[in-house]
Design a protein around this motif. Structure first.
Motif, PDB file in Angstrom:
ATOM      1  N   VAL A 166       0.853  -1.188   0.000  1.00  0.00           N
ATOM      2  CA  VAL A 166       0.000   0.000   0.000  1.00  0.00           C
ATOM      3  C   VAL A 166       0.890   1.239   0.000  1.00  0.00           C
ATOM      4  N   ARG A 167       0.571   2.155  -0.885  1.00  0.00           N
ATOM      5  CA  ARG A 167       1.288   3.433  -0.927  1.00  0.00           C
ATOM      6  C   ARG A 167       0.275   4.566  -0.969  1.00  0.00           C
ATOM      7  N   PHE A 168       0.431   5.526  -0.024  1.00  0.00           N
ATOM      8  CA  PHE A 168      -0.455   6.684   0.025  1.00  0.00           C
ATOM      9  C   PHE A 168       0.287   7.890  -0.523  1.00  0.00           C
ATOM     10  N   THR A 169      -0.303   8.518  -1.517  1.00  0.00           N
ATOM     11  CA  THR A 169       0.328   9.713  -2.072  1.00  0.00           C
ATOM     12  C   THR A 169       0.172  10.880  -1.097  1.00  0.00           C
ATOM     13  N   GLU A 170       1.120  11.781  -1.138  1.00  0.00           N
ATOM     14  CA  GLU A 170       1.141  12.898  -0.202  1.00  0.00           C
ATOM     15  C   GLU A 170      -0.029  13.842  -0.466  1.00  0.00           C
ATOM     16  N   ARG A 171      -0.729  14.177   0.602  1.00  0.00           N
ATOM     17  CA  ARG A 171      -1.844  15.126   0.523  1.00  0.00           C
ATOM     18  C   ARG A 171      -2.174  15.613   1.927  1.00  0.00           C
ATOM     19  N   ARG A 172      -2.930  16.700   2.016  1.00  0.00           N
ATOM     20  CA  ARG A 172      -3.409  17.197   3.306  1.00  0.00           C
ATOM     21  C   ARG A 172      -4.514  16.279   3.816  1.00  0.00           C
ATOM     22  N   VAL A 173      -4.398  15.881   5.071  1.00  0.00           N
ATOM     23  CA  VAL A 173      -5.338  14.922   5.656  1.00  0.00           C
ATOM     24  C   VAL A 173      -5.803  15.454   7.002  1.00  0.00           C
ATOM     25  N   LEU A 174      -7.073  15.315   7.285  1.00  0.00           N
ATOM     26  CA  LEU A 174      -7.608  15.708   8.580  1.00  0.00           C
ATOM     27  C   LEU A 174      -7.198  14.710   9.652  1.00  0.00           C
ATOM     28  N   ALA A 175      -7.079  15.215  10.879  1.00  0.00           N
ATOM     29  CA  ALA A 175      -6.718  14.340  11.992  1.00  0.00           C
ATOM     30  C   ALA A 175      -7.761  13.243  12.170  1.00  0.00           C
ATOM     31  N   GLU A 176      -9.029  13.571  11.912  1.00  0.00           N
ATOM     32  CA  GLU A 176     -10.082  12.572  12.109  1.00  0.00           C
ATOM     33  C   GLU A 176      -9.991  11.432  11.100  1.00  0.00           C
ATOM     34  N   GLU A 177      -9.479  11.714   9.880  1.00  0.00           N
ATOM     35  CA  GLU A 177      -9.256  10.613   8.952  1.00  0.00           C
ATOM     36  C   GLU A 177      -8.126   9.720   9.452  1.00  0.00           C
ATOM     37  N   HIS A 178      -7.109  10.331  10.029  1.00  0.00           N
ATOM     38  CA  HIS A 178      -6.054   9.532  10.654  1.00  0.00           C
ATOM     39  C   HIS A 178      -6.657   8.597  11.701  1.00  0.00           C
ATOM     40  N   HIS A 179      -7.503   9.148  12.564  1.00  0.00           N
ATOM     41  CA  HIS A 179      -8.081   8.345  13.638  1.00  0.00           C
ATOM     42  C   HIS A 179      -8.936   7.212  13.070  1.00  0.00           C
ATOM     43  N   TRP A 180      -9.719   7.532  12.036  1.00  0.00           N
ATOM     44  CA  TRP A 180     -10.595   6.507  11.462  1.00  0.00           C
ATOM     45  C   TRP A 180      -9.788   5.399  10.801  1.00  0.00           C
ATOM     46  N   ARG A 181      -8.782   5.762  10.013  1.00  0.00           N
ATOM     47  CA  ARG A 181      -7.994   4.735   9.329  1.00  0.00           C
ATOM     48  C   ARG A 181      -7.185   3.910  10.326  1.00  0.00           C
ATOM     49  N   ALA A 182      -6.687   4.558  11.382  1.00  0.00           N
ATOM     50  CA  ALA A 182      -5.911   3.808  12.372  1.00  0.00           C
ATOM     51  C   ALA A 182      -6.776   2.785  13.096  1.00  0.00           C
ATOM     52  N   GLY A 183      -8.078   3.040  13.165  1.00  0.00           N
ATOM     53  CA  GLY A 183      -8.974   2.122  13.838  1.00  0.00           C
ATOM     54  C   GLY A 183      -9.548   1.031  12.968  1.00  0.00           C
ATOM     55  N   GLN A 184      -9.198   1.029  11.677  1.00  0.00           N
ATOM     56  CA  GLN A 184      -9.713   0.001  10.776  1.00  0.00           C
ATOM     57  C   GLN A 184      -8.926  -1.301  10.920  1.00  0.00           C
ATOM     58  N   PRO A 185      -9.595  -2.444  10.716  1.00  0.00           N
ATOM     59  CA  PRO A 185      -8.874  -3.731  10.770  1.00  0.00           C
ATOM     60  C   PRO A 185      -7.766  -3.772   9.722  1.00  0.00           C
ATOM     61  N   GLY A 186      -6.599  -4.214  10.149  1.00  0.00           N
ATOM     62  CA  GLY A 186      -5.473  -4.324   9.225  1.00  0.00           C
ATOM     63  C   GLY A 186      -4.881  -2.993   8.812  1.00  0.00           C
ATOM     64  N   ALA A 187      -5.068  -1.963   9.634  1.00  0.00           N
ATOM     65  CA  ALA A 187      -4.551  -0.636   9.280  1.00  0.00           C
ATOM     66  C   ALA A 187      -3.033  -0.659   9.187  1.00  0.00           C
ATOM     67  N   VAL A 188      -2.496   0.052   8.222  1.00  0.00           N
ATOM     68  CA  VAL A 188      -1.048   0.134   8.066  1.00  0.00           C
ATOM     69  C   VAL A 188      -0.488   1.111   9.090  1.00  0.00           C
ATOM     70  N   ARG A 189       0.786   0.988   9.347  1.00  0.00           N
ATOM     71  CA  ARG A 189       1.446   1.896  10.267  1.00  0.00           C
ATOM     72  C   ARG A 189       1.564   3.292   9.651  1.00  0.00           C
ATOM     73  N   GLY A 190       1.555   4.290  10.509  1.00  0.00           N
ATOM     74  CA  GLY A 190       1.696   5.666  10.042  1.00  0.00           C
ATOM     75  C   GLY A 190       0.463   6.515  10.261  1.00  0.00           C
ATOM     76  N   TRP A 191      -0.691   5.870  10.417  1.00  0.00           N
ATOM     77  CA  TRP A 191      -1.910   6.621  10.736  1.00  0.00           C
ATOM     78  C   TRP A 191      -1.983   6.817  12.249  1.00  0.00           C
ATOM     79  N   ASN A 192      -2.306   8.036  12.681  1.00  0.00           N
ATOM     80  CA  ASN A 192      -2.306   8.367  14.105  1.00  0.00           C
ATOM     81  C   ASN A 192      -3.602   7.928  14.762  1.00  0.00           C
ATOM     82  N   ALA A 193      -3.480   7.196  15.854  1.00  0.00           N
ATOM     83  CA  ALA A 193      -4.662   6.747  16.595  1.00  0.00           C
ATOM     84  C   ALA A 193      -5.262   7.917  17.368  1.00  0.00           C
ATOM     85  N   ALA A 194      -6.561   7.841  17.618  1.00  0.00           N
ATOM     86  CA  ALA A 194      -7.270   8.900  18.340  1.00  0.00           C
ATOM     87  C   ALA A 194      -6.860   8.897  19.805  1.00  0.00           C
TER      88      ALA A 194
END
Length: 663
Positions: free
Chosen positions: A448-476
């Protein structure tokens, strides 16, 4: 004490009248006599005073003292070694001092009891020493009361006392607790340079004149709860070494806390500032709590330094105001501004959840230390030199952003879900957002590769809480709540519009990407729409990733070339033939010209000549042109497919570039 009720001690009763005054004089009996000191016979009084020695216990409750009588008593107790009166336990409860009461430099070895005493003249206790407790509860000082440079080694109890004249406690030292609950200061109260080594309790005190605490030192807790400052309150250069409590205090004049140092917690919760709130150059080493405070006319608040939190949650500002803080954290939950306001900050993390304002409000980061009107910078010694002076916003949830301006702030951790009129938010200067995790991340297969873009903190929290989430997303963090794609899509849409209105198209493109991502992952959209969005994302990153569209275009062109070389190009270019027929009995000849069908290729199909033809056909297909080459039936369909897909991919690439560079 009611005049109709006799005191609890054996009293003099001089001048009693069954009709007018059944009690009479309330002075306690002098030992061995049936009269008080004021009404004792001259010879008996002289004998009593002559028998006194320095440090003796005396009890003259309810006695009325003239100035001469009091001086005679103090002279009898004067210590020859020091030349000053020395009293043991001194009980003057309910006594009345009709003239001046001069206890200057006196020493009270035991408790000094002046409870319910009345001082009709000047009460002079300057440089006096109270080794035991000093009890002045409910005492009345009708004229000047001076305790300057006095030393209270025990507790100083002035609860419910009334100071009708000036009350001077300058340079006084309170080694025990200083208790002034419910006292009333009708004129100026002077506590400048006083030292409070024990707790200082000023609960429910009323200061009707100016209250001066300049350069005072509070070693332990200082409590001013429910105090009313009718005049100016000046605490300049005061040092509160313990907690300082000003809860529910009312400042009707200037609240002068300039250059004050609070080493413990400073509580001003539910306080009311009707005049200026002067906290310029104040230093808070702990928290500064102004929760539910009311600032009626304050136009300046700060600049001040706080190593802990400044809590303004629930506070209300009635007029235009500028807040200048160098603070580690600023909490403004449910804070209300009724006029324009500007908040200038350094080092801070701001929580602005559910704040209310009806007029323009600006939150801005100050790049350089605050400067006073005299040109001197605000000292920031509480913050290490390596500490980031930038300002971070933690939450804007519940805010109506129609009048909100953010300048030079870090919004990487900001919570936006629930913000109203977010599309009208103004972002000025270098406002930064969080970004997607960089590099390639392995989540089983494929990577998985995520291209650079502006991201809201809440999207970080949501993706970090998904099953099988990749490292790098900040948990809430605790208390951040959880917002899903359904809630975040409108937030991205509103921020996109805000950036577009600000002519920041590249920034708007990032938020459009985020909006489409949230739509693609939402649970309420039909499967067909999700499939279409997925294809749109895969082919061109929603029309925002030119490299992706160009990669697909290149892949399609290579595939087209390979297929044409393998299946689409004819073996040889067909030759035209002519067939003639001579009808019987005539000289007319008719020729029918036909062309053979292209033959399927055989033998070596991947030659340089065939590659050149396939490339020419493919390039023409990208721009909707016909190559004019002879193709097999399969090649015709390959060309048709190429002429449909490749121009679309080219268009998506051009669109992506346009979205990134337009202004």
């Amino acid at each position: 004490m009611s005049t109709s009720q006799p005191p609890t001690w054996p009293h003099c009763a001089h001048g009693a009248d069954p009709a007018a005054d059944p009690v009479g004089c309330r002075g306690i009996h002098v030992p061995g006599h049936t009269a008080c000191l004021a009404h004792l016979a001259d010879a008996d009084r002289d004998a009593y005073l002559a028998a006194l020695t320095p440090g003796m216990r005396i009890d003259h409750r309810g006695t009325t003292f003239t100035e001469s009588l009091l001086n005679a008593l103090l002279n009898a107790l004067r210590d020859p070694a020091t030349g000053h009166p020395c009293l043991g336990v001194a009980v003057f409860g309910s006594a009345t001092f009709e003239g001046g009461a001069v206890f200057r430099s006196a020493t009270f070895i035991g408790d000094a009891v002046f409870r319910l005493a009345t001082f009709k003249g000047n009460a002079l206790f300057g440089s006096a020493t109270f080794i035991g407790d000093a009890r002045f509860g409910s005492a009345t000082f009708e004229d000047i009361a001076l305790f300057g440079s006095a030393t209270f080694e025990g507790d100083a109890r002035f609860g419910s006392a009334t100071f009708e004249g000036v009350a001077g406690f300058e340079s006084a030292t309170f080694k025990g607790d200083a208790l002034f609950e419910s006292a009333t200061f009708k004129r100026n109260a002077l506590f400048e340079s006083a030292t409070f080594k024990g707790d200082a309790w000023f609960g429910s005190v009323t200061f009707e004149g100016v209250a001066l605490f300049g350069s005072a030192t509070f070693k332990r807790e200082a409590r001013f709860g429910l105090v009313a400052f009718e005049g100016d309150a000046r605490f300049g250069w005061v040092a509160f070494e313990g907690d300082a409590w000003f809860g529910s205090v009312t400042f009707k004049g200037i609240a002068g806390f300039g250059s004050v140092t609070f080493e413990g917690v400073a509580l001003f919760e539910s306080a009311t500032f009707k005049g200026d709130a002067g906290f310029g150059s104040a230093t808070f080493e702990g928290d500064a709590r102004f929760g539910s405070a009311t600032f009626v006319e304050a136009d300046q608040f700060g600049p001040l330094v706080c190593a802990g939190r400044v809590v303004l949650s629930g506070a209300a500002f009635g007029g235009p105001v500028t807040l200048s803080f160098a603070v580690r954290r600023l909490e403004c939950r449910r804070t209300r501004w009724s006029s324009t306001a500007e908040i200038r900050l350094r080092y801070a993390t701001v929580d602005f959840a559910h704040a209310v304002f009806e007029y323009p409000l600006t939150i801005a980061a100050e790049p350089d230390p605050f400067v006073f009107t005299d040109g001197q910078p605000l000292a920031e010694d509480l913050f290490p030199s390596a500490y980031d002076p930038g300002v971070r916003v933690a939450s804007l949830r519940g805010v109506d952003a129609a009048h909100l301006v953010l300048a030079d702030l870090d919004l990487s951790g900001c919570l936006f879900a629930g913000t109203v009129h977010l599309d009208q938010l103004r972002l000025e200067g270098a406002c930064t957002f969080d970004t997607a995790p960089p590099a390639v991340h392995w989540r089983r297969w494929p990577p998985v590769r995520f291209t650079e873009r502006r991201v809201l903190a809440e999207e970080h929290h949501w993706r970090a809480g998904q099953p099988g989430a990749v490292r790098g997303w900040n948990a809430a963090v605790l208390g951040a709540g959880r917002a899903g794609p359904l809630q975040l899509a409108p937030v991205y849409r509103a921020l996109r519009k805000a950036f577009e209105d600000g002519k920041h198209e590249p920034g708007a493109a990032d938020f459009y990407y985020g909006e489409m991502e949230m739509r693609r992952h939402a649970d309420d959209i039909p499967r067909s729409e999700r499939g279409l969005l997925t294809a749109y994302w895969a082919l061109s990153g929603y029309g925002l990733r030119a490299s992706r569209a160009l990669a697909w275009l290149g892949t399609a062109m290579v595939l087209t070339i390979v297929l044409l070389m393998a299946l689409g190009l004819a073996q040889d270019t067909p030759k035209q033939t002519a067939t003639g027929t001579v009808p019987a009995g005539g000289g007319k000849v008719t020729f029918e010209i036909d062309k053979d069908d292209p033959q399927k290729p055989t033998g070596n199909r991947f030659t340089g000549e065939r590659f050149e033809k396939a490339l020419n056909i493919t390039l023409n297909s990208v721009v909707f042109r016909s190559s004019g080459q002879d193709l097999t039936t399969t090649g015709t369909y390959i060309e048709m497919t190429s002429r449909l897909t490749e121009p679309v991919l080219l268009g998506l690439a051009v669109l992506a570039v346009r979205n990134r560079v337009k202004r």
